[in-house]
Design a protein around this motif. Structure first.
Motif, short mmCIF file in Angstrom:
data_model
loop_
_atom_site.label_atom_id
_atom_site.label_comp_id
_atom_site.label_asym_id
_atom_site.label_seq_id
_atom_site.Cartn_x
_atom_site.Cartn_y
_atom_site.Cartn_z
N SER A 13 0.83 -1.21 0.00
CA SER A 13 0.00 0.00 0.00
C SER A 13 0.86 1.27 0.00
O SER A 13 0.36 2.36 -0.27
CB SER A 13 -0.95 0.00 1.20
N LYS A 15 3.56 1.73 2.62
CA LYS A 15 4.03 2.05 3.98
C LYS A 15 5.50 2.47 4.03
O LYS A 15 5.85 3.46 4.66
CB LYS A 15 3.86 0.84 4.92
N SER A 16 6.34 1.70 3.34
CA SER A 16 7.78 1.99 3.44
C SER A 16 8.11 3.30 2.75
O SER A 16 8.85 4.13 3.29
CB SER A 16 8.60 0.84 2.85
N THR A 17 7.53 3.51 1.57
CA THR A 17 7.72 4.77 0.85
C THR A 17 7.25 5.93 1.73
O THR A 17 7.95 6.94 1.88
CB THR A 17 6.89 4.74 -0.46
N ARG A 169 -1.60 7.18 -3.32
CA ARG A 169 -1.75 6.91 -4.74
C ARG A 169 -3.09 7.45 -5.26
O ARG A 169 -3.77 6.82 -6.07
CB ARG A 169 -1.62 5.42 -5.04
N VAL A 198 -1.98 11.50 -0.39
CA VAL A 198 -0.74 11.52 -1.17
C VAL A 198 -1.08 11.13 -2.61
O VAL A 198 -1.76 10.13 -2.84
CB VAL A 198 0.29 10.51 -0.59
N LEU A 204 7.70 9.24 -6.87
CA LEU A 204 7.79 8.21 -5.81
C LEU A 204 8.06 6.84 -6.41
O LEU A 204 8.79 6.03 -5.82
CB LEU A 204 6.51 8.19 -4.97
N ARG A 205 7.49 6.58 -7.56
CA ARG A 205 7.78 5.29 -8.22
C ARG A 205 9.27 5.22 -8.57
O ARG A 205 9.93 4.22 -8.38
CB ARG A 205 6.95 5.16 -9.51
#
Ligand SMILES: Nc1ncnc2c1ncn2[C@@H]1O[C@H](COP(=O)(O)OP(=O)(O)O)[C@@H](O)[C@H]1O
Ligand SMILES: [Mg+2]
Length: 243
Positions: A13, A15-17, A169, A198, A204-205
């Motif tokens: 989903s 989380k880390s980003t 996203r 966001v 981000l990708r």
């Protein structure tokens, strides 16, 4: 010392980003950040942040009593973010010891602790964290993810913990025309207060593949708004078409 735990039932989903970008946003607000990768066995933040080569000790060592300074990894270009990597395998510590470790952190050294939790709803893990932990549930604008976030909301509610929602996203076209009439539907369904939105972001990708995370620009501003809200500031949501 503010403790933020980033969660969702399902993996992928964001989380880390989100945890990395929120750390950078807090740093921009002048905070000293400790970023903890709690995704035991699936560690990724050391790799995403280009710090794997200096990794010797991790969260499990710190919990076992190793001097914290020896376990922390520096993050290139971010002097006020320290990373504590996840153990390479699962089950090396008890949740209660993890909670104890978080409670024992020195508030003189860190203003904000951001914990990237593993996927999977785990009441025992949630309960082990300090009572003032702010849980942030990362939800994508699709029905599967919204149902997942609703489960997170219910679980947090059942154990009396505070959780808020981030819609990640976000593309207004999807939300308006395909899935939900508007953002309110997502909030109603998950029963979590909205912390922020966001956007779907090419930057981000790209960051996920290159380690070059955002430090400015429109998409980064979403994280700055969220960090400010977590600091108690009343920051308005921009018009949806401007997110
Ligand atoms: N806002 C976003 N825009 C575009 N891609 C995103 C966004 N957030 C996350 N992603 C992508 O989604 C994938 C999963 O992200 P990740 O942070 O690993 O999720 P999790 O930690 O929840 O498993 C990655 O490829 C990442 O680049
Ligand atoms: Mg992750």
């Amino acid at each position: 010392m503010k403790i933020v735990a980033v969660t969702s039932g399902k993996g992928g989903s964001g989380k880390s980003t989100f945890s990395v970008q929120l750390s950078i946003a807090f740093e921009k607000l002048g905070k000293r950040v400790l970023l903890i990768d709690m995704d035991e066995g699936m560690r990724c933040l050391d790799m995403l942040l280009g710090a794997s080569e200096s990794l010797i000790f991790d969260l499990s060592d710190a919990i076992a009593g190793k001097e914290l300074e020896l376990c922390l990894l520096e993050v290139r270009k971010h002097n006020n973010i320290m990373l504590l990597a996840a153990p390479s395998s699962k089950g090396l510590f008890e949740y209660s010891d993890f909670g104890q470790f978080i409670r024992g952190l020195d508030p003189q050294k860190y203003d904000t602790v951001i914990i990237d939790l593993p996927a999977g709803l785990d009441a025992e893990l949630y309960k082990a964290l300090p009572v003032d932990t702010e849980f942030v549930c990362i939800c994508n604008p699709n029905q599967v993810s919204v149902r997942d976030a609703a489960n997170v909301g219910e679980l947090l509610n059942n154990i009396g913990r505070r959780g808020r929602l981030v819609i990640n996203r976000f593309e207004k076209y999807f939300v308006k025309n395909i899935l939900f009439d508007n953002i309110d539907d997502i909030i109603n369904e998950t029963k979590l207060g909205l912390l922020g939105i966001v956007p779907e972001s090419e930057g981000l990708r790209y960051a996920f593949c290159t380690g070059k995370f955002l430090t400015r620009g429109t998409d980064f501003k979403a994280f700055l708004r969220i960090a400010s809200r977590l600091c108690g500031k009343d920051v308005k949501l921009p018009k949806l078409k401007k997110i």
